[in-house]
Design an enzyme around this catalytic site. Structure first.
Site, PDB file in Angstrom:
ATOM      1  N   GLU A 105       0.851  -1.193   0.000  1.00  0.00           N
ATOM      2  CA  GLU A 105       0.000   0.000   0.000  1.00  0.00           C
ATOM      3  C   GLU A 105       0.888   1.246   0.000  1.00  0.00           C
ATOM      4  O   GLU A 105       1.810   1.363   0.813  1.00  0.00           O
ATOM      5  CB  GLU A 105      -0.867   0.040   1.274  1.00  0.00           C
ATOM      6  CG  GLU A 105      -1.890  -1.073   1.375  1.00  0.00           C
ATOM      7  CD  GLU A 105      -3.211  -0.732   0.691  1.00  0.00           C
ATOM      8  OE1 GLU A 105      -3.373   0.417   0.225  1.00  0.00           O
ATOM      9  OE2 GLU A 105      -4.078  -1.629   0.641  1.00  0.00           O
ATOM     10  N   HIS A 176      -3.952  -3.073  -8.232  1.00  0.00           N
ATOM     11  CA  HIS A 176      -5.272  -3.517  -7.777  1.00  0.00           C
ATOM     12  C   HIS A 176      -6.309  -3.272  -8.876  1.00  0.00           C
ATOM     13  O   HIS A 176      -7.215  -4.070  -9.088  1.00  0.00           O
ATOM     14  CB  HIS A 176      -5.648  -2.755  -6.484  1.00  0.00           C
ATOM     15  CG  HIS A 176      -6.651  -3.459  -5.632  1.00  0.00           C
ATOM     16  ND1 HIS A 176      -7.188  -2.890  -4.508  1.00  0.00           N
ATOM     17  CD2 HIS A 176      -7.224  -4.691  -5.751  1.00  0.00           C
ATOM     18  CE1 HIS A 176      -8.061  -3.757  -3.977  1.00  0.00           C
ATOM     19  NE2 HIS A 176      -8.092  -4.840  -4.697  1.00  0.00           N
ATOM     20  N   ASP A 186      -6.955   1.797  -7.727  1.00  0.00           N
ATOM     21  CA  ASP A 186      -5.583   1.989  -7.253  1.00  0.00           C
ATOM     22  C   ASP A 186      -4.627   1.017  -7.919  1.00  0.00           C
ATOM     23  O   ASP A 186      -5.036  -0.096  -8.244  1.00  0.00           O
ATOM     24  CB  ASP A 186      -5.521   1.860  -5.725  1.00  0.00           C
ATOM     25  CG  ASP A 186      -6.067   0.529  -5.193  1.00  0.00           C
ATOM     26  OD1 ASP A 186      -7.117   0.077  -5.675  1.00  0.00           O
ATOM     27  OD2 ASP A 186      -5.426  -0.061  -4.313  1.00  0.00           O
TER      28      ASP A 186
HETATM   29 ZN   LIG Z   1      -6.178  -1.592  -3.295  1.00  0.00          ZN
END
Ligand SMILES: [Zn+2]
Length: 276
Positions: A105, A176, A186
């Protein structure tokens, strides 16, 4: 950057790693796995808040790594353990990618809305113009504003992926948005996903001499043609169909500047060179 006992080494002099104790994930990857890395953005306001949120026992999401805008790293889940970042997903004939993939992330607000001279995130924070990127998402047709990633953040993400590639048989780096298109956006067009994965997974190709003035043919089904060498650049025409004959004029960072009925940039991995 090194991995020891499924954690990034905390001190290597170049990276700042904070290890959080995220105990909700305990199921191990199967043999030969992980073999995939999924890149995400947090859509949050800070790396620390996102990392601590993803660690909470009552939150049904997690990731292995969170990378902040100054390159600070949080590791939440050991690399031999399945985290919950992909959700409903499909890629390359597989579904539910969590069981195959490390989740990284990046601290980034995601989509921004222009308000006067500033750019506002969904959670209210406003960012100056130099943090906003106006670009078209690979799954969309019109440009929008997205928060820029920092150079350091992308560099550290590269270092983490490199360490993972050294340790595991990683053969895919995906966004993603590519494994859950329509549902997820994202890391979005502000992240240089195509050149990023190319530089990590197809390193040797960049050692070969640059192709110039060569004839080629489009090998992808629908190949986007853009105004510059990167996914941040706008699409300038309808995608090129497979089999379209092109002339390659120049190569840069995994992209070809080509000419056919129109001149523009395309990802070089989808063009087959016919003659020199
Ligand atoms: Zn994601």
């Amino acid at each position: 950057m090194e991995i020891d006992s499924n954690f990034l080494l905390l001190e290597d002099g170049l990276h700042q790693v904070t290890k959080l104790s995220c105990t909700k994930n305990s199921v191990k990857f199967g043999p030969g796995l992980p073999d995939t890395i999924v890149i995400h953005y947090t859509a949050g306001s800070s790396a620390a808040s996102s990392a601590h949120y993803l660690c909470r026992d009552d939150v049904k999401a997690s990731a292995h790594i969170v990378i902040g805008r100054n390159g600070e790293i949080y590791q939440l889940v050991p690399f031999d353990t399945i985290a919950w970042h992909a959700g409903v997903s499909a890629y390359g004939g597989r579904t539910l990618l969590n069981q195959y993939a490390i989740g990284i992330e990046l601290d980034n607000a995601g989509v921004l809305t222009k308000v006067g001279n500033e750019f506002q995130a969904w959670f209210g924070t406003k960012y100056p113009a130099n943090e906003a990127v106006y670009a078209t998402h690979r799954n969309e047709t019109k440009p929008r504003y997205w928060q820029a990633y920092t150079d350091r953040q992308i560099e550290v993400c590269h270092d983490v992926c490199e360490a993972l590639i050294k340790k595991f048989s990683i053969n895919n780096i995906v966004g993603h948005e590519e494994i859950a298109p329509g549902r997820k956006q994202d890391p979005g067009p502000a992240f240089p996903l195509d050149s990023f994965r190319e530089s990590l997974l197809f390193k040797n190709e960049s050692d070969t001499p640059n192709i110039v003035n060569a004839k080629g043919e489009v090998s992808a089904n629908l190949l986007n043609i853009r105004s510059g060498a990167g996914v941040n650049f706008d699409k300038i025409a309808k995608p090129l169909a497979a089999g379209t004959k092109v002339k390659v004029l120049e190569e840069r960072d995994g992209w070809y500047r080509i000419t056919t009925t129109i001149e523009g940039w395309v990802s070089k991995s989808h063009v087959t060179i016919k003659t020199k």
